[in-house]
Design an enzyme around this catalytic site. Structure first.
Site, PDB file in Angstrom:
ATOM      1  N   ARG A 193      -9.960  54.466  86.702  1.00 13.57           N
ATOM      2  CA  ARG A 193     -10.417  53.915  87.975  1.00 13.57           C
ATOM      3  C   ARG A 193     -11.772  54.519  88.357  1.00 13.57           C
ATOM      4  O   ARG A 193     -12.272  55.419  87.698  1.00 13.57           O
ATOM      5  CB  ARG A 193      -9.354  54.150  89.043  1.00 13.57           C
ATOM      6  CG  ARG A 193      -8.086  53.333  88.812  1.00 13.57           C
ATOM      7  CD  ARG A 193      -6.992  53.735  89.769  1.00 13.57           C
ATOM      8  NE  ARG A 193      -7.408  53.558  91.167  1.00 13.57           N
ATOM      9  CZ  ARG A 193      -6.685  53.992  92.200  1.00 13.57           C
ATOM     10  NH1 ARG A 193      -5.544  54.645  91.991  1.00 13.57           N
ATOM     11  NH2 ARG A 193      -7.121  53.796  93.431  1.00 13.57           N
ATOM     12  N   HIS A 248       0.316  60.670  77.893  1.00 12.64           N
ATOM     13  CA  HIS A 248       1.165  59.532  78.272  1.00 12.64           C
ATOM     14  C   HIS A 248       1.813  59.701  79.642  1.00 12.64           C
ATOM     15  O   HIS A 248       2.154  60.804  80.070  1.00 12.64           O
ATOM     16  CB  HIS A 248       2.273  59.271  77.247  1.00 12.64           C
ATOM     17  CG  HIS A 248       2.770  60.488  76.540  1.00 12.64           C
ATOM     18  ND1 HIS A 248       3.001  60.533  75.187  1.00 12.64           N
ATOM     19  CD2 HIS A 248       3.065  61.730  76.990  1.00 12.64           C
ATOM     20  CE1 HIS A 248       3.415  61.742  74.847  1.00 12.64           C
ATOM     21  NE2 HIS A 248       3.460  62.481  75.913  1.00 12.64           N
ATOM     22  N   TYR A 291      -0.434  60.653  86.047  1.00  9.73           N
ATOM     23  CA  TYR A 291      -1.433  60.244  87.039  1.00  9.73           C
ATOM     24  C   TYR A 291      -2.270  61.454  87.419  1.00  9.73           C
ATOM     25  O   TYR A 291      -1.737  62.477  87.856  1.00  9.73           O
ATOM     26  CB  TYR A 291      -0.771  59.666  88.285  1.00  9.73           C
ATOM     27  CG  TYR A 291      -1.756  59.410  89.400  1.00  9.73           C
ATOM     28  CD1 TYR A 291      -2.731  58.419  89.270  1.00  9.73           C
ATOM     29  CD2 TYR A 291      -1.733  60.147  90.577  1.00  9.73           C
ATOM     30  CE1 TYR A 291      -3.658  58.178  90.278  1.00  9.73           C
ATOM     31  CE2 TYR A 291      -2.647  59.923  91.594  1.00  9.73           C
ATOM     32  CZ  TYR A 291      -3.603  58.932  91.437  1.00  9.73           C
ATOM     33  OH  TYR A 291      -4.523  58.699  92.423  1.00  9.73           O
ATOM     34  N   ASN A 317      -3.567  70.706  78.481  1.00  9.37           N
ATOM     35  CA  ASN A 317      -2.562  69.716  78.130  1.00  9.37           C
ATOM     36  C   ASN A 317      -1.828  69.297  79.395  1.00  9.37           C
ATOM     37  O   ASN A 317      -1.235  70.117  80.076  1.00  9.37           O
ATOM     38  CB  ASN A 317      -1.561  70.276  77.117  1.00  9.37           C
ATOM     39  CG  ASN A 317      -0.570  69.210  76.663  1.00  9.37           C
ATOM     40  OD1 ASN A 317      -0.803  68.484  75.709  1.00  9.37           O
ATOM     41  ND2 ASN A 317       0.553  69.097  77.368  1.00  9.37           N
ATOM     42  N   ASN A 371      -1.917  63.527  95.349  1.00  8.33           N
ATOM     43  CA  ASN A 371      -3.169  63.677  96.097  1.00  8.33           C
ATOM     44  C   ASN A 371      -3.121  63.111  97.507  1.00  8.33           C
ATOM     45  O   ASN A 371      -4.063  63.299  98.274  1.00  8.33           O
ATOM     46  CB  ASN A 371      -4.314  63.019  95.326  1.00  8.33           C
ATOM     47  CG  ASN A 371      -4.054  61.535  95.093  1.00  8.33           C
ATOM     48  OD1 ASN A 371      -2.918  61.089  95.049  1.00  8.33           O
ATOM     49  ND2 ASN A 371      -5.118  60.767  94.912  1.00  8.33           N
ATOM     50  N   ALA A 414       7.920  72.629  82.413  1.00 13.42           N
ATOM     51  CA  ALA A 414       8.352  71.268  82.716  1.00 13.42           C
ATOM     52  C   ALA A 414       9.260  71.251  83.940  1.00 13.42           C
ATOM     53  O   ALA A 414      10.082  72.148  84.142  1.00 13.42           O
ATOM     54  CB  ALA A 414       9.086  70.683  81.517  1.00 13.42           C
ATOM     55  N   ARG A 464      12.020  74.923  88.690  1.00 14.45           N
ATOM     56  CA  ARG A 464      13.037  73.864  88.682  1.00 14.45           C
ATOM     57  C   ARG A 464      14.376  74.398  89.183  1.00 14.45           C
ATOM     58  O   ARG A 464      14.652  75.594  89.142  1.00 14.45           O
ATOM     59  CB  ARG A 464      13.191  73.293  87.272  1.00 14.45           C
ATOM     60  CG  ARG A 464      13.770  74.260  86.256  1.00 14.45           C
ATOM     61  CD  ARG A 464      13.997  73.568  84.911  1.00 14.45           C
ATOM     62  NE  ARG A 464      12.745  73.426  84.191  1.00 14.45           N
ATOM     63  CZ  ARG A 464      12.452  74.106  83.085  1.00 14.45           C
ATOM     64  NH1 ARG A 464      13.319  74.990  82.601  1.00 14.45           N
ATOM     65  NH2 ARG A 464      11.311  73.934  82.467  1.00 14.45           N
TER      66      ARG A 464
END
Length: 217
Positions: A92, A122, A125, A136, A145, A182, A199
């Protein structure tokens, strides 16, 4: 032929002229290959040795030398040398990629700088952010955001690892050489060499699954 005369260098290869649209305002370098089903508009500049694979829409972009754009949409973006974009990526306005950056399938980048050799491979955003070199960004990572009222910006240093399914909630600053596990949600600034895991612990209820599966059936 679906394009007017435009400026281009030597050895331009148009695989299927009938399905390619190129504005007369576009400038194309040498040894460029443009495959079928592409539309290139506006003040786009394409460097040398670039490959535009099928199914792209590109408008007002700079695509530097030796880059590959594959089945993706790029608008008012800058792609550095030796980058790979796509398939199914979206750059964008004000997305700026450094050199040898990889932006993979179903990745969206908006108003963000991405440093050299960084990979966003993959399902991620990256919006309103400055991401350093050699980072990475894992699958499912989201740069959060917007808080419903205003847009905020995130800064990520060099050599950082952002694991899969992480939320980076702006505004935050993440310094060099940080590792984010993660599934972690980041809400506070991180210092160099921080290792972060945030987490919820896994809870196992033994011999209980059959009750819920029975209800589903």
């Amino acid at each position: 032929m679906w394009f007017k005369k435009f400026k281009h260098g030597k050895n331009l290869k148009l695989v299927d002229k009938k399905s390619i649209f190129i504005d007369e305002t576009v400038v194309v370098g040498e040894n460029v290959t443009i495959y079928e089903n592409n539309r290139i508009e506006g003040n786009t500049v394409i460097g040398d040795n670039v490959v535009i694979k099928p199914g792209c829409y590109i408008i007002d972009c700079v695509i530097n030398d030796n880059s590959i754009i594959n089945k993706s949409q790029c608008e008012s973006a800058t792609v550095g040398k030796g980058c790979e974009v796509g398939p199914f990526a979206r750059l964008r306005p004000n997305a700026k990629l450094g050199e040898n950056v990889k932006v993979g399938n179903f990745v969206e980048i908006k108003n963000a700088n991405v440093g050299d050799k960084t990979k966003v491979s993959h399902l991620a955003y990256v919006g309103d952010a400055d991401v350093g070199a050699n980072c990475n960004i894992g699958c499912g990572a989201i740069f959060v955001n917007y808080n419903g009222r205003s847009k905020n910006r995130t800064k990520v240093g060099d050599n950082c690892f952002v694991g899969s399914n992480c939320n980076i909630i702006a505004p935050v600053s993440i310094e060099n050489n940080t590792y984010i596990c993660a599934g972690t949600t980041i809400t506070e600034d991180l210092k160099e060499d921080d290792f972060v895991i945030g987490r919820v612990r896994q809870v196992v209820k033994e011999n209980r699954a059959h009750e819920y599966l029975k209800e589903i059936k």
